[in-house]
Write an enzyme that holds these catalytic residues in place. Structure first.
Site, short mmCIF file in Angstrom:
data_model
loop_
_atom_site.label_atom_id
_atom_site.label_comp_id
_atom_site.label_asym_id
_atom_site.label_seq_id
_atom_site.Cartn_x
_atom_site.Cartn_y
_atom_site.Cartn_z
N CYS A 115 40.15 -75.07 108.99
CA CYS A 115 40.58 -75.65 110.27
C CYS A 115 41.91 -75.06 110.71
O CYS A 115 42.06 -74.58 111.83
CB CYS A 115 40.69 -77.16 110.17
SG CYS A 115 39.10 -77.97 110.00
N HIS A 116 42.92 -75.13 109.83
CA HIS A 116 44.25 -74.65 110.23
C HIS A 116 44.88 -73.74 109.19
O HIS A 116 46.09 -73.55 109.18
CB HIS A 116 45.17 -75.84 110.55
CG HIS A 116 44.57 -76.77 111.54
ND1 HIS A 116 43.91 -77.92 111.17
CD2 HIS A 116 44.48 -76.71 112.89
CE1 HIS A 116 43.45 -78.53 112.24
NE2 HIS A 116 43.77 -77.82 113.31
N GLY A 117 44.05 -73.24 108.25
CA GLY A 117 44.52 -72.22 107.33
C GLY A 117 45.48 -72.66 106.25
O GLY A 117 46.52 -72.05 106.04
#
Lengths: 180, 263, 416
Positions: free
Chosen positions: A144-146
């Site tokens: 999703c956001h690394g």
């Protein structure tokens, strides 16, 4: 109109203890009623009592991982290789966002048990299947956001604030754990 | 003046008529009712301050387990609920584990596992049809709500359980039916369940049918309304609060209205 | 009206652009209310309170309820057993319905006794009857949701009423059910409608209040307000009186909720719905009993349904059935007497609705039904010709009797 305003002034002068305490008490009553209405949204008794999950790890080979469901959330169990254990234990805690030793996180070093929910915004990280992206530290990677997690589920890079949570669990025997 | 006296006469004649009609109605409607009367017992849980009798409930659970649960389920109750009867977690775990529930294993097969405290009471039959088939077509109702689901439930239940008597000579009792003086129609599909010493109470209470009926009713009354004690306690607090608030607001009202009333 | 009515600068800023505070100040604070209102005038605000209670507890219940025939009954029992304070919220909603009807019925009979339906308040009254109809529909559908035996069979019987309509009746019933019996589709749509109708009621209540504030409240004497000497500002006089009334109401309501929560319910509704077995003696909730008695009194299917709906329909045209210019029963001795007869008649109908439809009860139901319609359709139009009314006072502030003032007293006046 003049009579109305006069009577109003009279009554304002009479706003003494009795009247104020009456309105205060009515307010307290109304506030007390709010609690049951709010509390009904908390987990109900049957939800709280939900069964714990038992997981048999005898068929889980080194390097493999399984995902089980506990309280509606995925729980990751990975059977770590000696190499992975070594990496997890030897890394310096100094530059970690949420420093925790591997001993604290995995009492039985062969198995790491984690709540598979990214601590950033609740996505399920990749890394359970052999073909998954595992991130720069070889553990788990949240798409999703690394966020990058290591072999101990510790946050090493990315936006997540804390390490992957450890559920309460116990080993009932060498190869049987009970989560919850 | 003439007007109002004619009104007066008319209204009084009408009042007399009305009185006669009400009298007639009340006479006839009382005569028309005929009901089975159950003995009215003095239950510990009745009344505004009534609470459950833990010892009686525990005995009642034993009666349910040893006598009723062969045919009657209690699917709305969970084993964990037994905590309210005064059992600790280990006792509840052991009690639950005597039953088994179906689950699906990792290979997709249906297997049995011991019931846990979080499970609901395991019913004796897998479904209604099986229950009917095993009991000659008569469905043994689930007992979770039985006390709330019958008018005057507690007294009815006690009466029914102790109401098995010999049928009068003129009454024919077909096979598979039993005579019970408190059942509507007097013929019931359930054989007499309670006999002297049908169970052996751990606390030494003599297990007469009457005692067992009282105990199992106390247990089932709790199962119907597990919230009852909490409800009554909260109720007393709320009513006391409201009485104070109402009294205060009455005097506040008098004070606010005083200038208007005294003018 | 001075511009600087509000001291708080934020309130002032908003009020200049959106005069919501002026509106509230005008309608709830200064709103001139007749000074002679008795406690029967408390029931309007109590009904409003009951409506809000029902909506709030209902929204909260809907968060825990499952509208499916396989789960509805168990989900209600889960609310009772497992949801935090679920039993309290459900018992409030369950008993709240009954108390809402008690309050509204008293409110209606107050309107009948004091002639509150007369000009210029006809629309106020009609909107009120509309609220009653909506309440009945909402209550009926709400009673179906727990999916007990009474829920199911009540739904079956009441929806079957529509089959009495000639030619299209059967199709309408099938349409209402969304199938060939009361089933999952029926439960789902009833849940949806039960959720939305209360907000329609709120809308009509707002219209009811707008109509009320046009001419202000009626009063026990029934003559028009002549000026400020006859009125008091709503706050604090009637806010504190309403609070006192609310305290009394809540004491009764709490007694029911906490100590006798199932007194007004029916034990059979704690048995899960079974489409194969009808309970031996089915009755609707108590607030429908008078109408149910009228339905059963008529030996014809369509006739019964027509009379039952007719019992409410006559209320809609009531302002034109009673042509007497005098509002309050205080000055109408014969009207007053028959008011009590009507009240007893309605209570009798309620009692008969709960009794089995046999023997003496059928005959009594027919007499009581006949009286109900006689009262509205014959007595009301005729009374003004027979009755000798008492002289009206000149004004509320000076209740001096004067025979000569009658003619002018009930002439409709514009308030200043």
């Amino acid at each position: 109109m003049s009579k109305n305003s006069k009577s109003k002034n009279n009554s304002e002068g009479k706003r003494d203890f009795l009247i104020i305490s009456t309105y205060t008490m009515a307010g307290i009553g109304a506030a007390a009623v709010a609690w049951p209405l709010i509390d009904q949204m908390n987990p109900a008794a049957d939800t709280l009592a939900l069964a714990s999950t038992e997981v048999d790890l005898s068929s889980l080979e080194e390097g493999q991982a399984i995902t089980v469901t506990w309280r509606g959330k995925p729980v990751f169990v990975r059977h770590r290789t000696p190499e992975e254990i070594k990496l997890a234990k030897e890394v310096s805690l100094d530059d970690m966002r949420h420093p925790e030793t591997d001993e604290e996180r995995a009492p039985n070093e062969k198995f790491i048990v984690l709540v598979g929910v990214c601590t950033h915004l609740g996505c399920v990280p990749l890394g359970q299947k052999s073909g998954d992206v595992k991130g720069e530290y070889g553990g788990w990677f949240c798409p999703c956001h690394g966020s990058h997690y290591d072999h101990s589920g510790r946050i090493r890079k990315g936006p997540a604030p804390t390490n992957l949570a450890i559920p309460s669990y116990e080993f009932l025997s060498d190869n049987l754990i009970k989560i919850g | 003046m003439n007007n109002s006296s004619s009104n007066f006469l008319l209204v009084n004649i009408l009042k007399l008529f009305l009185f006669l009609i009400i009298f007639f109605i009340s006479k006839t409607s009382i005569a028309a009712s005929e009901k089975i009367v159950y003995p009215q017992l003095d239950w510990s849980f009745s009344g505004i301050l009534g609470t459950f009798d833990r010892a009686s409930q525990q005995r009642g659970l034993q009666v349910y387990k040893e006598v009723c649960s062969g045919c009657h389920g209690m699917r709305l109750l969970a084993y964990r609920n037994l905590k309210a009867l005064g059992y600790n977690e280990d006792e509840i775990k052991a009690f639950a584990a005597e039953n088994s529930v179906n689950t699906i294993n990792d290979d997709g097969e249906v297997v049995e596992r011991p019931a846990r405290p979080s499970d609901r009471f395991v019913s004796p039959y897998p479904n209604d049809k099986a229950a009917r088939a095993a009991n000659g077509g008569a469905y043994p109702p689930d007992l979770s709500l039985i006390v709330k689901a019958r008018p005057d439930g507690a007294n009815y239940l006690h009466a029914l359980l102790t109401g098995y008597v010999d049928a009068p000579a003129e009454k024919k009792v077909p096979d598979g039916m039993y005579y019970n003086k408190y059942y509507s129609g007097k013929l019931i599909g359930m054989p007499q369940p309670l006999y002297d010493d049908g169970v052996e109470y751990a606390d030494g209470t003599k297990a007469t049918p009457d005692q067992m009926a009282k105990d199992v009713t106390a247990f089932l009354a709790w199962a119907s309304e597990p919230e009852m004690e909490e409800r009554k306690q909260l109720g007393i607090t709320v009513i006391l609060f409201l009485l104070v608030l109402t009294t205060l607001s009455y005097f506040a009202m008098k004070q606010i209205w005083a200038p208007v009333k005294n003018r | 009206m001075s511009k600087s009515k509000f001291k708080n600068p934020v309130v002032k800023w908003i009020d200049h652009r959106l005069p919501i505070f002026s509106f509230m100040d005008h309608e709830l604070n200064h709103y001139p209310t007749p000074k002679n209102l008795n406690y029967f005038w408390n029931f309007g605000s109590l009904a409003g309170f009951a409506l809000v209670t029902m909506i709030i507890s209902g929204i909260v219940l809907s968060m825990n309820y499952t509208a499916h025939v396989d789960y509805a009954f168990d989900s209600v029992e889960r609310i009772m057993r497992d949801v935090n304070h679920g039993w309290l919220i459900r018992y409030i909603h369950m008993n709240g319905a009954s108390f809402f009807f008690i309050v509204v019925y008293i409110h209606i009979f107050r309107g009948l006794y004091y002639g509150s339906y007369k000009a210029p308040r006809e629309l106020l009254w009609i909107l009120g009857v509309l609220i009653l109809l909506l309440m009945m529909a909402t209550a009926f559908m709400g009673y179906v949701l727990p999916w007990g035996q009474m829920s199911f069979w009540g739904a079956t019987v009441i929806t079957n009423l529509f089959s009495a309509i000639p030619f299209v009746g059967e199709s309408i019933v099938t349409w209402l059910w969304g199938g060939f019996s009361v089933d999952n589709s029926t439960l789902n749509r009833f849940f949806s409608l039960h959720f939305v109708l209360p907000f329609v009621i709120v809308g009509v209540v707002i219209l009811h209040l707008v109509a009320l504030h046009r001419f202000g409240s009626n009063n026990p004497i029934g003559i028009d307000v002549r000026g400020t000497q006859d009125t008091l500002p709503f706050h604090p006089y009637y806010t504190i009186k309403d609070l006192f009334g609310l305290g009394i109401f809540l004491t009764f309501f709490s007694s029911a909720v906490f100590f006798f929560p199932n007194f007004m319910g029916h034990p059979d509704n704690y048995i899960e719905a079974n489409p194969m077995v009808t309970p031996a003696h089915i009755v609707p909730e108590w607030y429908f009993l008078p109408f149910y008695a009228i339905l059963r009194a008529i030996p014809d299917k369509l006739g019964g349904v027509l009379f039952m709906f007719g019992a409410i329909a006559v209320l809609f045209i009531l302002p034109w059935l009673d042509r007497s210019p005098i509002r309050s029963s205080q000055f109408r001795p014969i009207f007053k007497f028959f008011f009590w007869v009507l009240l007893l008649d309605c209570i009798l109908l309620g009692y008969l609705g709960a009794m089995p439809a046999e023997g003496i009860y059928v005959i009594l139901s027919r007499i009581a039904t006949a009286y109900y319609f006689f009262h509205f359709l014959v007595l009301f139009p005729l009374l003004p010709y027979i009755e000798k009314t008492k002289p009206l006072p000149i004004s509320i502030a000076e209740p001096i009797l004067s025979g000569g003032a009658t003619a002018s007293a009930f002439a409709v006046r514009e308030k200043k």
